[in-house]
Design a protein around this motif. Sequence first.
Motif, PDB file in Angstrom:
ATOM      1  N   PRO A  35     -35.450   7.066 -11.448  1.00  0.00           N
ATOM      2  CA  PRO A  35     -35.732   7.697 -12.736  1.00  0.00           C
ATOM      3  C   PRO A  35     -35.678   9.219 -12.627  1.00  0.00           C
ATOM      4  O   PRO A  35     -36.046   9.793 -11.602  1.00  0.00           O
ATOM      5  N   THR A  36     -35.198   9.853 -13.679  1.00  0.00           N
ATOM      6  CA  THR A  36     -35.138  11.312 -13.704  1.00  0.00           C
ATOM      7  C   THR A  36     -36.531  11.878 -13.963  1.00  0.00           C
ATOM      8  O   THR A  36     -37.210  11.442 -14.885  1.00  0.00           O
ATOM      9  N   PRO A  37     -37.002  12.824 -13.154  1.00  0.00           N
ATOM     10  CA  PRO A  37     -38.328  13.407 -13.382  1.00  0.00           C
ATOM     11  C   PRO A  37     -38.421  14.026 -14.773  1.00  0.00           C
ATOM     12  O   PRO A  37     -37.445  14.562 -15.291  1.00  0.00           O
ATOM     13  N   ALA A  38     -39.612  13.949 -15.368  1.00  0.00           N
ATOM     14  CA  ALA A  38     -39.802  14.517 -16.703  1.00  0.00           C
ATOM     15  C   ALA A  38     -39.691  16.037 -16.676  1.00  0.00           C
ATOM     16  O   ALA A  38     -39.237  16.650 -17.641  1.00  0.00           O
ATOM     17  N   LEU A  39     -40.091  16.649 -15.550  1.00  0.00           N
ATOM     18  CA  LEU A  39     -40.056  18.105 -15.434  1.00  0.00           C
ATOM     19  C   LEU A  39     -39.108  18.509 -14.312  1.00  0.00           C
ATOM     20  O   LEU A  39     -39.306  18.148 -13.154  1.00  0.00           O
ATOM     21  N   LEU A  40     -38.075  19.265 -14.663  1.00  0.00           N
ATOM     22  CA  LEU A  40     -37.109  19.777 -13.694  1.00  0.00           C
ATOM     23  C   LEU A  40     -37.330  21.269 -13.547  1.00  0.00           C
ATOM     24  O   LEU A  40     -37.471  21.982 -14.545  1.00  0.00           O
ATOM     25  N   THR A  41     -37.342  21.743 -12.299  1.00  0.00           N
ATOM     26  CA  THR A  41     -37.638  23.156 -12.051  1.00  0.00           C
ATOM     27  C   THR A  41     -36.705  23.737 -10.997  1.00  0.00           C
ATOM     28  O   THR A  41     -36.381  23.085 -10.005  1.00  0.00           O
ATOM     29  N   CYS A  42     -36.280  24.974 -11.233  1.00  0.00           N
ATOM     30  CA  CYS A  42     -35.524  25.735 -10.239  1.00  0.00           C
ATOM     31  C   CYS A  42     -35.922  27.192 -10.413  1.00  0.00           C
ATOM     32  O   CYS A  42     -35.535  27.842 -11.387  1.00  0.00           O
ATOM     33  N   GLY A  43     -36.738  27.705  -9.494  1.00  0.00           N
ATOM     34  CA  GLY A  43     -37.246  29.062  -9.634  1.00  0.00           C
ATOM     35  C   GLY A  43     -38.133  29.171 -10.867  1.00  0.00           C
ATOM     36  O   GLY A  43     -39.055  28.377 -11.049  1.00  0.00           O
ATOM     37  N   ASP A  44     -37.812  30.124 -11.736  1.00  0.00           N
ATOM     38  CA  ASP A  44     -38.617  30.303 -12.949  1.00  0.00           C
ATOM     39  C   ASP A  44     -38.020  29.597 -14.165  1.00  0.00           C
ATOM     40  O   ASP A  44     -38.451  29.808 -15.298  1.00  0.00           O
ATOM     41  N   LEU A  45     -37.013  28.744 -13.914  1.00  0.00           N
ATOM     42  CA  LEU A  45     -36.378  27.972 -14.980  1.00  0.00           C
ATOM     43  C   LEU A  45     -36.902  26.543 -14.954  1.00  0.00           C
ATOM     44  O   LEU A  45     -36.880  25.884 -13.920  1.00  0.00           O
ATOM     45  N   THR A  46     -37.399  26.059 -16.080  1.00  0.00           N
ATOM     46  CA  THR A  46     -37.932  24.696 -16.158  1.00  0.00           C
ATOM     47  C   THR A  46     -37.368  23.976 -17.370  1.00  0.00           C
ATOM     48  O   THR A  46     -37.020  24.589 -18.381  1.00  0.00           O
ATOM     49  N   LEU A  47     -37.291  22.658 -17.243  1.00  0.00           N
ATOM     50  CA  LEU A  47     -36.862  21.802 -18.351  1.00  0.00           C
ATOM     51  C   LEU A  47     -37.814  20.628 -18.448  1.00  0.00           C
ATOM     52  O   LEU A  47     -38.000  19.891 -17.480  1.00  0.00           O
ATOM     53  N   ASP A  48     -38.426  20.466 -19.594  1.00  0.00           N
ATOM     54  CA  ASP A  48     -39.350  19.374 -19.860  1.00  0.00           C
ATOM     55  C   ASP A  48     -38.620  18.363 -20.740  1.00  0.00           C
ATOM     56  O   ASP A  48     -38.411  18.597 -21.936  1.00  0.00           O
ATOM     57  N   SER A  49     -38.202  17.238 -20.147  1.00  0.00           N
ATOM     58  CA  SER A  49     -37.436  16.253 -20.904  1.00  0.00           C
ATOM     59  C   SER A  49     -38.290  15.517 -21.925  1.00  0.00           C
ATOM     60  O   SER A  49     -37.776  14.977 -22.907  1.00  0.00           O
ATOM     61  N   THR A  50     -39.601  15.472 -21.702  1.00  0.00           N
ATOM     62  CA  THR A  50     -40.487  14.829 -22.668  1.00  0.00           C
ATOM     63  C   THR A  50     -40.563  15.657 -23.953  1.00  0.00           C
ATOM     64  O   THR A  50     -40.459  15.128 -25.067  1.00  0.00           O
TER      65      THR A  50
END
Length: 221
Positions: free
Chosen positions: A119-134
Amino acid sequence: MKRILIVEDDGAIAAIERDYLMLSDFQVDIAATGPEGLAMGRSGGYDLILLDLMLPGCTGEELLPALQGIPVIVVSAKVGVDDKVQALLAGAADYVSKPFALPELLARITAQLRKAHAPTPALLTCGDLTLDSTAHQVAVRGQPVKLTRTEYAICRLLLQNPGQVLAKSVILDRISQDTPDCTEGSLKQHMSNLRKKLRQAGGREYIQSVWGIGFQLIQES
């Protein structure tokens, strides 16, 4: 039962692979030419493809862009670093050089199938960039960045593969389910808009072009 397609013109090697994998409870089919492998691979129903590069009809390198959306492990006698790099950049999930040990091949197949169904994590992070799929939201340093549907899909794909160079064809294939209107011609503009929005929000470049290949998310050192 997982289904595997072997695209291999050497009948002896294909039979050895098939028999070994069937003992591990896989359902296995064989294609002996490039065109046959393309037709069978695109027909659907396979969980993974083992692809030789030197095939009659068309090469494995030519097949790779058309087999996106399914894990492809290249199994080839080509052992040069350039061959491996080009195959991986073209979308191959892994590369196994001939001759190979069957237990190692099985382990690599198992790893790719596990990865494909994770499953793809709900929160993706790289440095100060984040993506909340929820929340369906992208943020830089905690501040939301307003993205279009296509820009969001591209950003999510890059965050799922930080530091990895993704070919344009791979990006188009991976985001096609969410953004079927994105074409090769419009991808450049979508990517330019996304890069501009992230740069304005964070004061630096987050995505870089790799000339002649595609794009990658920059990982801060």
